[in-house]
Design an enzyme around this catalytic site. Sequence first.
Site, mmCIF file in Angstrom:
data_model
loop_
_atom_site.group_PDB
_atom_site.id
_atom_site.type_symbol
_atom_site.label_atom_id
_atom_site.label_comp_id
_atom_site.label_asym_id
_atom_site.label_seq_id
_atom_site.Cartn_x
_atom_site.Cartn_y
_atom_site.Cartn_z
ATOM 1 N N ALA A 133 0.868 -1.183 0.000
ATOM 2 C CA ALA A 133 0.000 0.000 0.000
ATOM 3 C C ALA A 133 0.897 1.223 0.000
ATOM 4 C CB ALA A 133 -0.920 0.015 1.217
ATOM 5 N N SER A 136 -0.002 9.087 0.662
ATOM 6 C CA SER A 136 0.632 10.364 0.364
ATOM 7 C C SER A 136 1.912 10.600 1.147
ATOM 8 C CB SER A 136 -0.352 11.498 0.659
ATOM 9 O OG SER A 136 -0.784 11.436 2.007
ATOM 10 N N ALA A 138 3.586 7.899 3.285
ATOM 11 C CA ALA A 138 4.397 6.710 3.531
ATOM 12 C C ALA A 138 3.847 5.538 2.730
ATOM 13 C CB ALA A 138 4.389 6.376 5.026
ATOM 14 N N GLN A 139 4.592 4.445 2.756
ATOM 15 C CA GLN A 139 4.105 3.209 2.160
ATOM 16 C C GLN A 139 4.364 2.056 3.126
ATOM 17 O OE1 GLN A 139 6.322 3.146 -1.521
ATOM 18 N NE2 GLN A 139 7.847 1.720 -0.738
ATOM 19 N N LYS A 155 5.952 0.333 8.051
ATOM 20 C CA LYS A 155 5.605 1.606 7.416
ATOM 21 C C LYS A 155 6.856 2.478 7.309
ATOM 22 C CE LYS A 155 2.292 5.439 7.871
ATOM 23 N NZ LYS A 155 1.132 5.935 8.658
ATOM 24 N N ASP A 290 -8.318 10.377 10.865
ATOM 25 C CA ASP A 290 -8.188 10.128 9.424
ATOM 26 C C ASP A 290 -8.882 8.814 9.088
ATOM 27 O OD1 ASP A 290 -7.372 10.846 6.903
ATOM 28 O OD2 ASP A 290 -5.379 9.964 7.080
#
Length: 508
Positions: A133, A136, A138-139, A155, A290
């Site tokens: 995944a 905007s 982090a991945q 992460k 969020d």
Amino acid sequence: MRGPHNLVRLIRTGATFERTGAMAVVLDAMDAPKPLRVAIRLFAAPFRWLGYEGDPAMPPATRAITALGPAYIKFGQILSTRPDVVGDELAVQLRVLQDSLPPFPTAQAKRAIAIELGQPVDRLFSEFSEPVAAASIAQVHRAKLAETGETVAVKVLRPGIEKAFRRDIEAFYFAARMIERLSPASRRLRPVEVIAHFESVVLGELDLRLEAASAAEFSANTAKDEGFEVPVLRWHLSGRRVMTMGWINGIGAAEVAQIDAAGHDRKRLAARVLQLFLAHALRDGYFHGDMHQGNLKVGPDGTLIALDFGIMGRIDEYTRRVYAEIIFGFIRKDYRRVAEVHFEAGYVPADRDVDAFASALRAVGEPIFGMDASRISMARLLNYLFEVTERFGMETRTELILLQRTMVVVEGVARTLDPHINIWEASRPVVEDYIRESIGPKAVARDLGRTVQVLSRFGPRLPALAEAALVRQSHPEPEPRRRDLPPIGWIAVGAALTAAAGWVASLV
């Protein structure tokens, strides 16, 4: 001088939307009037060559926003949960922004982990996947711990993300200041303070140590919430740019077809999303800020799994009670009481008319009752609510922006799961429970006990304070400061309160 740079940045924003074809899509989705469409297109067209090209494989709106950078992506994520505001087609395009953005190379992620944790990735993890995944900021990579073989989620922040965000934030500040100068009526909305709040929230996401602490606190608060789970944090494998948590399998909250195929009750899940958010906000004063579809999964047993704790919100106890009374008043259709609460809390200037404000609130609330969400235009409702707040001089409360924004996002998630949900009926049980616990005789006794306990801490200092007060009375200053009570009077009050502390505490 950053002014020219920021002006160019804003012009480039419009040019990017024009170049990618997103301008027409957005104007259509917002049902903009023809004069406004013509004016915007005429202004943007000459600067089209300044716009970013973006990825042609993406839909226009997503292509423009991803090309412009992380701050714009954050705004896009919020709008993706509101098909009733931006339209179904645009909402589907923007949903890609939640967790399906282009990833950065795995080699860069491994290098960042090695630097942050002081050991090579191969020594820490027996397996380390390509990104599963990408958002905007982090991945996430799936990995297995070398010591135990446990599957975890790792992460990692995007390279250079801090610099990119600061560039966008500067442009937003520039735009906010220009709006305040050119439109005095907008000042009550405090656009500069709104951007400052947004900046503080986002900068908190850029230090994963803070997110780790937030996840730990949120997990402790919600440990007893049935049907809700937070992954277990791995502190020894976390740092400023890296965070490691337990891996939990689940279906994304946006994957309606998969949720149906798994046999889950979407109506129950929709109501549970709303109720859990309200419970966290009202009961704990600490909520996930969020909570879009990309940060919620549905476990095999129907458990809601929360992810990504970079944005969390806090509300003090007094504000929680005010908001609970407002919501409860709406549920009971007691618009007079809702209006009074606004005045008591200072949200509306005291010189305005309470009855007129109550009538205006009735016009906002009545269309909701007895109707399912699919028949309510939230865009029109919010527009009318904005007109009401402007007419009665209400100012933007920057400390509540995150709560208000998250309420909109959570309702959008619930609507995705159940388009016919009635938000008021789903909210009623949680709000009523909170009202019973927080407003009434029991709450008054508890508050009094806390107050007396605080005052009683001064008990050991009372003799010294009394002696000092007597000395000051015997040798007064040339121009003594004004006091509502003489010093000896305050000492007497303190002594009385201290003596009562044990008695009051025993009643709570």
